[in-house]
Design a protein around this motif. Structure first.
Motif, PDB file in Angstrom:
ATOM      1  N   ASP A 196      14.460 -31.731  90.956  1.00 46.58           N
ATOM      2  CA  ASP A 196      13.249 -31.313  90.231  1.00 46.58           C
ATOM      3  C   ASP A 196      12.473 -30.368  91.145  1.00 46.58           C
ATOM      4  O   ASP A 196      12.405 -30.596  92.351  1.00 46.58           O
ATOM      5  N   TYR A 216      12.685 -41.447  72.764  1.00 44.15           N
ATOM      6  CA  TYR A 216      12.865 -41.290  74.218  1.00 44.15           C
ATOM      7  C   TYR A 216      13.481 -42.555  74.849  1.00 44.15           C
ATOM      8  O   TYR A 216      14.419 -42.466  75.643  1.00 44.15           O
ATOM      9  N   GLY A 248      16.206 -32.070  86.449  1.00 43.03           N
ATOM     10  CA  GLY A 248      14.872 -32.173  85.847  1.00 43.03           C
ATOM     11  C   GLY A 248      14.533 -33.653  85.752  1.00 43.03           C
ATOM     12  O   GLY A 248      14.247 -34.181  84.687  1.00 43.03           O
TER      13      GLY A 248
HETATM   14  C1  GEK Z   1      13.132 -37.573  81.683  1.00 47.08           C
HETATM   15  N1  GEK Z   1      14.457 -35.645  82.373  1.00 47.08           N
HETATM   16  O1  GEK Z   1      12.261 -38.390  82.006  1.00 47.08           O
HETATM   17  N2  GEK Z   1      14.193 -26.565  88.248  1.00 47.08           N
HETATM   18  C2  GEK Z   1      13.966 -27.868  88.534  1.00 47.08           C
HETATM   19  N3  GEK Z   1      13.167 -28.664  87.777  1.00 47.08           N
HETATM   20  C3  GEK Z   1      12.566 -28.108  86.721  1.00 47.08           C
HETATM   21  C4  GEK Z   1      12.752 -26.760  86.358  1.00 47.08           C
HETATM   22  C5  GEK Z   1      13.601 -25.971  87.178  1.00 47.08           C
HETATM   23  N4  GEK Z   1      13.844 -24.693  86.921  1.00 47.08           N
HETATM   24  N5  GEK Z   1      12.014 -26.496  85.253  1.00 47.08           N
HETATM   25  C6  GEK Z   1      11.397 -27.653  84.925  1.00 47.08           C
HETATM   26  N6  GEK Z   1      11.720 -28.627  85.810  1.00 47.08           N
HETATM   27  C7  GEK Z   1      13.104 -36.219  82.351  1.00 47.08           C
HETATM   28  C8  GEK Z   1      12.097 -35.364  81.650  1.00 47.08           C
HETATM   29  S1  GEK Z   1      10.634 -33.036  81.875  1.00 47.08           S
HETATM   30  C9  GEK Z   1      10.626 -32.655  80.188  1.00 47.08           C
HETATM   31  C10 GEK Z   1      12.166 -33.916  82.037  1.00 47.08           C
HETATM   32  C11 GEK Z   1       9.331 -32.439  79.524  1.00 47.08           C
HETATM   33  C12 GEK Z   1      11.328 -30.040  85.795  1.00 47.08           C
HETATM   34  C13 GEK Z   1       9.846 -30.296  85.626  1.00 47.08           C
HETATM   35  O2  GEK Z   1       9.170 -30.330  86.863  1.00 47.08           O
HETATM   36  C14 GEK Z   1       9.847 -31.655  84.905  1.00 47.08           C
HETATM   37  O3  GEK Z   1       9.754 -32.723  85.816  1.00 47.08           O
HETATM   38  C15 GEK Z   1      11.178 -31.696  84.180  1.00 47.08           C
HETATM   39  O4  GEK Z   1      11.968 -30.608  84.671  1.00 47.08           O
HETATM   40  C16 GEK Z   1      11.088 -31.531  82.676  1.00 47.08           C
HETATM   41  O5  GEK Z   1      13.978 -37.780  80.806  1.00 47.08           O
HETATM   42  O6  GEK Z   1       8.260 -32.658  80.125  1.00 47.08           O
HETATM   43  O7  GEK Z   1       9.370 -32.035  78.303  1.00 47.08           O
END
Ligand code: GEK
Length: 246
Positions: free
Chosen positions: A92, A43, A68
């Motif tokens: 998000d 990561y 996201g």
């Molecule tokens: C990182 N990119 O630190 N629309 C908007 N947001 C969304 C949706 C959607 N349909 N579905 C999920 N999310 C980040 C890590 S995490 C990945 C990304 C994980 C959002 C959700 O709220 C979360 O904050 C993120 O996408 C996924 O590099 O936890 O595996």
């Protein structure tokens, strides 16, 4: 290594009698930085690569998107590598994540202007973009809707613009799938998670996070209109693709 919060993730440490599907609520947001670093091998390296890709492909006067964006770890890397006259949009749909993104970005001194949208990434308008980053988020979109989102990203990119797409992947070969799952399990154990925590988290994610194979990703990116697709990072079952628009 970056730190956005030092709260340890113990959400799955005690026995859950009724498994509840995983969601990005305030409890998760509080421990998310610790959770993602201990769950996704590579990561922190991906964050470095996100900065490099941004520096290489960001165009003057354009927009960058972090779809996201969670707590803003990638947003910070993007912003620090954008030309000063650029604009960064974080998207998000979790209110808890959006609140923490604002706090984390407020501490940053970058020059590029910023904006956060609490919105479904499928609804957000993408335009005048040179860099779009979507790390570990496409996997939460319904499988049959993923192609449309990629087409919308492509349409919003300037010529020469890129999509950086990181995802958990699965494998059609059963032996390879078993090996990668076992190695990922070992990685999480090495990060201090117990067998109980790992298995309860897996059950919570099962209906929510649907991985594709590398071939499915490549074919879909090409079908969406990206002219080149490069794999720029792989750590076990986590892969990052660079899609380039000609
Ligand atoms: C990182 N990119 O630190 N629309 C908007 N947001 C969304 C949706 C959607 N349909 N579905 C999920 N999310 C980040 C890590 S995490 C990945 C990304 C994980 C959002 C959700 O709220 C979360 O904050 C993120 O996408 C996924 O590099 O936890 O595996």
């Amino acid at each position: 290594m970056h730190t956005l919060s030092n709260q340890p993730d113990t959400l799955y440490a005690s026995i859950k009698t009724t498994p509840v599907p995983f969601e990005f609520n305030a409890q998760v947001a509080d421990v998310f930085d610790n959770m993602i670093q201990r769950s996704i091998p590579g990561y922190n390296l991906l964050l470095e690569i996100t900065g490099l890709i941004t520096a290489q492909y960001a165009q003057a006067g354009s927009n960058a998107y972090d779809l996201g964006c969670s707590l803003g770890a990638a947003s910070l890397k993007i912003r620090r590598n954008l030309p000063d006259d650029s604009h960064l949009v974080g998207v998000d749909n979790s209110a808890a994540m959006v609140r923490r993104w604002r706090q984390n970005m407020a501490r940053d001194q970058g020059q590029a202007s910023i904006e956060i949208r609490q919105q479904n990434i499928q609804d957000t308008i993408i335009d005048n973009a040179s860099v779009v980053v979507m790390n570990f988020t496409l996997q939460f979109i319904a499988d049959h809707q993923r192609i449309d989102l990629l087409r919308r990203i492509l349409a919003g990119l300037r010529p020469g613009g890129v999509l950086l797409l990181a995802e958990k992947i699965c494998f059609t070969d059963a032996e390879r799938q078993a090996l990668m799952m076992q190695l990922h399990h070992s990685f999480k154990k090495s990060q201090g998670y117990s067998d109980l925590e790992i298995s309860q988290k897996r059950v919570a994610l099962e209906q929510v996070l649907i991985p594709n194979t590398e071939t499915q990703h490549r074919q879909r990116l090409l079908a969406a209109g990206f002219s080149r697709v490069e794999r720029c990072l792989q750590c076990l079952n986590f892969v990052t693709f660079l899609g380039i628009k000609s």
